[in-house]
Scaffold this active site. Structure first.
Site, PDB file in Angstrom:
ATOM      1  N   CYS A   8      50.395 -26.295   4.069  1.00 46.16           N
ATOM      2  CA  CYS A   8      50.527 -27.452   4.964  1.00 46.16           C
ATOM      3  C   CYS A   8      49.196 -27.609   5.702  1.00 46.16           C
ATOM      4  O   CYS A   8      48.172 -27.084   5.261  1.00 46.16           O
ATOM      5  CB  CYS A   8      51.719 -27.308   5.914  1.00 46.16           C
ATOM      6  SG  CYS A   8      51.562 -26.058   7.209  1.00 46.16           S
ATOM      7  N   ASN A  11      49.326 -24.361   8.993  1.00 44.82           N
ATOM      8  CA  ASN A  11      49.969 -23.094   8.629  1.00 44.82           C
ATOM      9  C   ASN A  11      50.673 -22.430   9.811  1.00 44.82           C
ATOM     10  O   ASN A  11      50.688 -21.214   9.931  1.00 44.82           O
ATOM     11  CB  ASN A  11      48.964 -22.145   7.976  1.00 44.82           C
ATOM     12  CG  ASN A  11      49.604 -20.937   7.286  1.00 44.82           C
ATOM     13  OD1 ASN A  11      49.041 -19.852   7.300  1.00 44.82           O
ATOM     14  ND2 ASN A  11      50.758 -21.105   6.685  1.00 44.82           N
ATOM     15  N   CYS A  13      53.761 -24.379  11.090  1.00 46.87           N
ATOM     16  CA  CYS A  13      55.098 -24.983  11.121  1.00 46.87           C
ATOM     17  C   CYS A  13      55.767 -24.967   9.751  1.00 46.87           C
ATOM     18  O   CYS A  13      56.652 -24.152   9.487  1.00 46.87           O
ATOM     19  CB  CYS A  13      55.035 -26.424  11.642  1.00 46.87           C
ATOM     20  SG  CYS A  13      54.476 -26.592  13.350  1.00 46.87           S
ATOM     21  N   ARG A  14      55.351 -25.872   8.877  1.00 44.34           N
ATOM     22  CA  ARG A  14      56.055 -26.088   7.611  1.00 44.34           C
ATOM     23  C   ARG A  14      55.834 -24.991   6.583  1.00 44.34           C
ATOM     24  O   ARG A  14      56.796 -24.476   6.005  1.00 44.34           O
ATOM     25  CB  ARG A  14      55.648 -27.438   7.012  1.00 44.34           C
ATOM     26  CG  ARG A  14      56.017 -28.611   7.889  1.00 44.34           C
ATOM     27  CD  ARG A  14      55.426 -29.897   7.379  1.00 44.34           C
ATOM     28  NE  ARG A  14      53.979 -29.911   7.564  1.00 44.34           N
ATOM     29  CZ  ARG A  14      53.173 -30.855   7.118  1.00 44.34           C
ATOM     30  NH1 ARG A  14      53.657 -31.862   6.415  1.00 44.34           N
ATOM     31  NH2 ARG A  14      51.879 -30.810   7.348  1.00 44.34           N
ATOM     32  N   SER A  15      54.576 -24.652   6.301  1.00 40.63           N
ATOM     33  CA  SER A  15      54.347 -23.683   5.224  1.00 40.63           C
ATOM     34  C   SER A  15      54.833 -22.270   5.564  1.00 40.63           C
ATOM     35  O   SER A  15      55.403 -21.614   4.687  1.00 40.63           O
ATOM     36  CB  SER A  15      52.892 -23.692   4.749  1.00 40.63           C
ATOM     37  OG  SER A  15      51.994 -23.408   5.776  1.00 40.63           O
ATOM     38  N   ASP A 125      55.648 -33.409   9.453  1.00 38.52           N
ATOM     39  CA  ASP A 125      55.091 -32.318  10.251  1.00 38.52           C
ATOM     40  C   ASP A 125      55.783 -32.257  11.613  1.00 38.52           C
ATOM     41  O   ASP A 125      55.583 -33.145  12.457  1.00 38.52           O
ATOM     42  CB  ASP A 125      53.584 -32.530  10.426  1.00 38.52           C
ATOM     43  CG  ASP A 125      52.891 -31.309  10.989  1.00 38.52           C
ATOM     44  OD1 ASP A 125      53.567 -30.427  11.554  1.00 38.52           O
ATOM     45  OD2 ASP A 125      51.652 -31.235  10.851  1.00 38.52           O
TER      46      ASP A 125
END
Length: 157
Positions: A8, A11, A13-15, A125
């Protein structure tokens, strides 16, 4: 060993959420000796930081460990190391593909490509939207689809 990298922007939140969720799914399937997961961001703002509090909260609520996760930046040297490089959105996918150029590498795609009839293509995001619950649902669906695809492609039944 199959190596999966989730990517993401920062690095945090999402990934890392995808990495933790995917690792838990792999563990429940008893495939941790066949599949590994990591995560990275295309940006360098958060290097060394733990996942965002919102990511930590939803993972804790779901009983999923994020121990040891720390933000790192995606680098060109990651390309040959990973069989699957899975991006959270079109922007980061473009960044990774530009870095890859014409080099031979494994699968590079978006997480929601693995969700049949997905209503959206990009995982939003939550750093900007604040909606970690929506992201968790999308990440979970994408990780389930990705794991099924890997099991089929790599004959891991």
């Amino acid at each position: 060993m199959i190596h999966v990298l989730f990517v993401c922007l920062g690095n945090i939140c999402r990934s890392p959420m995808a990495e933790a969720v995917f690792r838990e799914m792999v563990k429940k399937e008893g495939l941790e000796n066949k599949i590994t997961a990591d995560s990275a961001g295309t940006g360098d703002w958060h290097i060394g930081k733990a996942p965002h509090e919102g990511t930590q909260e939803i993972l804790t609520r779901s009983g999923i460990s994020f121990e040891g996760l720390a933000a790192r930046q995606f680098i060109k040297e990651d390309l040959p190391k990973f069989d699957y490089i899975i991006c959270m959105d079109a922007e980061n996918l473009g960044n990774v593909r530009r870095m890859a150029g014409y080099s031979q590498t494994g699968h590079i795609g978006r997480l929601l490509d693995f969700v049949e009839e997905a209503e959206v293509l990009d995982v939003p995001d939550p750093y900007f939207t604040g909606n970690f619950d929506e992201v968790y649902e999308l990440v979970s669906s994408g990780c389930r689809g990705l794991l099924e695809e890997i099991k089929e492609n790599e004959k891991l039944y």
